[in-house]
Scaffold this active site. Sequence first.
Site, PDB file in Angstrom:
ATOM      1  N   GLU A   1      11.156   8.276  83.122  1.00 40.94           N
ATOM      2  CA  GLU A   1       9.866   8.448  82.452  1.00 40.94           C
ATOM      3  C   GLU A   1       9.202   9.712  83.005  1.00 40.94           C
ATOM      4  O   GLU A   1       9.472  10.136  84.124  1.00 40.94           O
ATOM      5  CB  GLU A   1       8.962   7.233  82.697  1.00 40.94           C
TER       6      GLU A   1
ATOM      7  N   HIS B   1       3.151  10.201  77.537  1.00 40.56           N
ATOM      8  CA  HIS B   1       4.231   9.601  78.321  1.00 40.56           C
ATOM      9  C   HIS B   1       5.538   9.819  77.599  1.00 40.56           C
ATOM     10  O   HIS B   1       5.559   9.786  76.366  1.00 40.56           O
ATOM     11  CB  HIS B   1       4.060   8.071  78.426  1.00 40.56           C
TER      12      HIS B   1
ATOM     13  N   HIS C   1       9.023   7.766  77.360  1.00 41.07           N
ATOM     14  CA  HIS C   1       9.804   6.586  77.712  1.00 41.07           C
ATOM     15  C   HIS C   1      11.230   6.853  77.227  1.00 41.07           C
ATOM     16  O   HIS C   1      11.413   7.102  76.031  1.00 41.07           O
ATOM     17  CB  HIS C   1       9.250   5.330  77.018  1.00 41.07           C
TER      18      HIS C   1
ATOM     19  N   ASP D   1       0.406   0.787  81.013  1.00 39.93           N
ATOM     20  CA  ASP D   1      -0.048   1.975  80.282  1.00 39.93           C
ATOM     21  C   ASP D   1      -1.482   1.769  79.790  1.00 39.93           C
ATOM     22  O   ASP D   1      -2.344   2.624  79.977  1.00 39.93           O
ATOM     23  CB  ASP D   1       0.854   2.248  79.060  1.00 39.93           C
TER      24      ASP D   1
HETATM   25 ZN    ZN Z   1       4.186   4.632  79.675  1.00 40.41          ZN
END
Ligand code: ZN
Length: 170
Positions: A36, A99, A101, A112
């Site tokens: 991540e 973000h 993922h 989150d």
């Molecule tokens: Zn996240």
Amino acid sequence: MKDWRGKTADGTFAVQLQAPVLRALDRLCREARASETGGILIGRYSDELSVAIVREATPPPSDSLRGRAWFVRGVSGLGDMLGNKWRAKERTYYVGEWHFHPVAHVEPSGDDFEQMLKISHAKEYDCKEPLLLIVGTGKQDGWRSLRAFVCPAGCAPLELLPWVGAADAK
Ligand SMILES: [Zn+2]
């Protein structure tokens, strides 16, 4: 590559991700490989305050921590950077987080949303309706899988769904 636009079902919030932002995100996600990663979104609100226009997605600050399924964004250098953006000719400022993922179908985690809730109440960000953008490895409309949320202080996050605006319909 066209801009990506999203809007909440009730039409209250909208976002526009400009093509250079999408290109920067694509590169940062590739660099992260199977971990991540993330950073902040910088931009401004439209004159009528209805659309968040994202101008930049920054790389992860050097003090960020990450793993395959978790990411804690650091803060190193952000204060100075945001100060410079605020004083620049075209004033821009913090509008949210992005973000990556490393999965095809992206889902925001409870962590989150918890982080976004904290940010929406935090004085240092001065952003009561931060965006959360989650980018994945899947394919969607000729780009990566992408979901966007607005996380207003004091209410549940709302998803911004892809939206073809008037400018595209012409
Ligand atoms: Zn996240």
